[in-house]
Design an enzyme around this catalytic site. Structure first.
Site, short mmCIF file in Angstrom:
data_model
loop_
_atom_site.label_atom_id
_atom_site.label_comp_id
_atom_site.label_asym_id
_atom_site.label_seq_id
_atom_site.Cartn_x
_atom_site.Cartn_y
_atom_site.Cartn_z
CG ASN A 162 -0.19 -0.12 2.51
OD1 ASN A 162 0.52 0.80 2.90
ND2 ASN A 162 -0.32 -1.27 3.17
CG ASP A 187 -6.56 -5.61 6.62
OD1 ASP A 187 -5.97 -5.59 7.73
OD2 ASP A 187 -7.26 -4.66 6.21
CG ASP A 189 -5.99 -6.99 14.13
OD1 ASP A 189 -5.07 -6.36 14.70
OD2 ASP A 189 -7.06 -6.48 13.76
CE LYS A 245 -8.03 -3.10 14.35
NZ LYS A 245 -7.05 -3.73 13.46
#
Ligand code: CTP
Length: 398
Positions: free
Chosen positions: A210, A279, A307, A342
Site C-alpha cells: 500500500n 490485511d 491482526d 480490537k
C-alpha cells in the site's frame, strides 16, 4: 514563570523575519529567560543590535573576533553556559551551514561548539523552502536528536507569495522553547511503534503493498524518544532515516512484523501500531515469476493476516495499545467500532486520503469516553501531541 532563569542564546540570521526576533526576545525575557543574542552580519542589515540589546538588557554579539571576549575563544565561551540555542529566523543559507557543520562566522561557530539542544525556526521564500537542497538539509538536521524545528508556517509571505516558509509566530516559537524544558513525560517507559506498509509477495518480483510512507509512524517514534522513552521501531519497507536514539528493526511482510512485535511487546509499556499492515496475503507464493495467461483472467487467492494490534491488546499484561485507523469516510463510527473490535483503549483516526505520503495530517483521538481533536499540522507536531496524550493515560512510574 515558565522560563525563569533559563539561559538561552537567540541567534538571528539575515531574513526579513528578523524583525519578529525582537518580539520573540521580548516574550522570552518577559517569561523570565536570560537571553543572550548573537546576530549574523546579514541580520544586522534587517534589525539593529541596539534593538536586541535594549530588549534583552545584554550586549549583542556579532563578530567572531570581538575583542570583548578576552581569549578569542568567543565561540566556545558564549555558548558554553547556555541551556538552549534558538535560531529565529533561520535562513536557507544558515540551515545549509548547520547541516554541513560550517563555522565561518560567530553564530555558526557557536552552534558547532554547543553542548545544548538547538531549535531552528526557518524563514524563507516558499520556493527556497521547497527547493530540494533545502529539503535535503532540513531532513539532515531533523536526524539530529539535539535539533528541533519550530515551523515554518504557511501563509502570506513578505515577498508576496503564499505557502510554506514563513517564520512561525514568536508565541509559537516560545511555546516550542518551553516544551524543551518541560519534564520528559515518558522517561523510564518503553514504547514499541510499528510503521510503514508491509509487502506480501506474489512471486519473486511482485508484491501486494500500500502507499503508506511510514512518515507518521517515524514521527511517533521520534516524539516518544524526545519524551524520554526507550523506543523500538519495527518498520516495513520505507525510505526514511531512523530517528536518532531509536532502535529499528526492518521487516517486510505482515508475518515478519507480527513475529518482531510478539518478541518486543512483552517488554513494552506502550504499543503504538501505526503500520498499514496488509490485511491479506496471497495464499500461495509462486517460486517462479508468473507468466502472462494469454488474455485469460487470473485469480489470486488471498488469505487473511493476523491482526497484530488485536493480538497485543489481548496479551496478559498487555502494554497500553494505541491503534491508527485510516478511513476513507465515517471517522467516528469506524473508530468506535475498531476500539471495541480490537479491545484497545485509544485509537487515532485520520482520513486516509489526507494522511498517506503527505507531510501534514489531521488526527482525532477516540477513546471509550469520546473524541479529542489534535487538529491539523505537520506529522511530528501531531505525533508530539499524541505522545503527550498517551503519557497522561499511563500509570505513574514507580
Ligand atoms: N493492524 C494490525 N494488524 C493487521 C491490520 C491492522 O495491527 N493485520 C492495525 C493497524 O496498525 C492499525 C489498526 O490495526 O493500528 C487499524 O487498522 P485498519 O486496517 O484500519 O483496521 P482493520 O481492523 O483492518 O479494519 P478494516 O480494514 O476493515 O477497516
Amino acid at each position: 514563570m515558565p522560563l525563569t532563569g533559563k539561559r538561552l542564546l537567540l541567534g538571528v540570521t539575515g531574513g526579513i523575519a528578523a524583525y519578529k526576533a525582537a518580539e520573540l526576545a521580548r516574550l522570552l525575557v518577559k517569561r523570565g529567560a536570560d537571553v543572550r543574542v548573537a546576530m549574523t552580519e546579514a541580520a544586522t542589515r534587517f534589525i539593529t543590535p541596539v534593538t536586541m540589546q535594549a530588549l534583552t538588557g545584554q550586549p549583542v554579539w556579532t563578530d567572531l573576533w570581538d575583542p570583548r571576549v578576552s581569549d578569542a575563544m568567543g565561540q566556545i565561551e558564549l555558548s558554553r553556559d547556555r541551556e538552549l540555542i534558538v535560531i529565529a529566523p533561520a535562513t536557507a543559507d544558515f540551515m545549509a551551514k548547520l547541516a554541513y557543520g560550517l563555522a565561518d562566522d560567530l553564530l555558526s561557530s557557536l552552534c558547532l561548539a554547543r553542548r545544548c539542544p538547538l531549535i531552528i525556526a526557518p524563514a524563507m521564500n516558499v520556493e527556497m523552502w521547497q527547493n530540494t537542497a533545502t529539503q535535503r538539509n532540513a531532513a539532515r538536521l531533523r536526524e539530529d536528536a539535539s535539533i528541533a524545528f519550530a515551523g515554518p508556517a504557511a501563509g502570506d509571505q513578505a515577498c508576496g507569495e503564499v505557502g510554506y516558509g514563513r517564520m512561525s509566530e514568536p508565541a509559537d516559537i516560545a511555546a516550542e522553547i518551553e516544551a524543551q524544558f518541560a519534564p520528559k513525560k515518558l522517561s523510564g517507559k518503553r514504547v514499541l511503534v510499528t510503521a510503514g506498509p508491509t509487502e506480501e509477495p506474489v512471486d519473486p518480483v511482485r508484491v501486494i503493498t500500500n502507499t503508506s510512507s511510514g512518515k507518521m509512524g517515524y514521527a511517533v517514534a521520534r516524539a516518544a524518544q524526545e519524551a524520554g522513552a526507550k523506543v523500538t521501531l519495527i518498520s516495513g519497507p520505507v525510505a526514511l532515516a531512523t530517528p536518532a536514539g531509536v532502535e529499528r528493526f526492518n521487516v517486510r511482510t505482515a508475518d515478519e512484523m507480527f513475529a518482531a512485535v510478539k518478541k518486543a511487546a512483552p517488554k513494552s509499556d506502550v504499543f503504538i501500531s501505526v503500520a498499514a499492515v496488509a490485511d491479506y496475503r496471497p495464499k500461495e507464493r509462486s517460486p517462479r515469476k508468473l507468466k502472462k495467461m494469454n488474455g485469460r483472467p487470473v485469480t489470486l487467492e488471498l488469505i487473511q493476516n493476523a491482526d497484530i494490534l488485536a493480538y497485543v491488546a489481548g496479551m496478559k499484561n498487555a502494554p497500553f495499545c494505541v491503534g491508527f485507523a485510516a478511513e476513507s469516510e465515517d471517522l467516528a463510527k469506524n473508530a468506535a467500532e475498531k476500539l471495541k473490535k480490537k479491545n484497545i483503549p485509544l485509537i487515532a483516526a485520520n482520513l486516509a486520503q489526507d494522511a498517506f505520503g503527505a507531510e501534514d495530517n489531521a488526527i482525532k483521538l477516540y477513546d471509550r469516553r469520546g473524541a479529542h481533536d489534535l487538529g491539523r499540522g505537520p506529522k511530528i507536531e501531531l505525533a508530539r501531541k499524541l505522545i503527550a496524550h498517551v503519557a497522561g493515560k499511563l500509570p505513574k512510574s514507580k
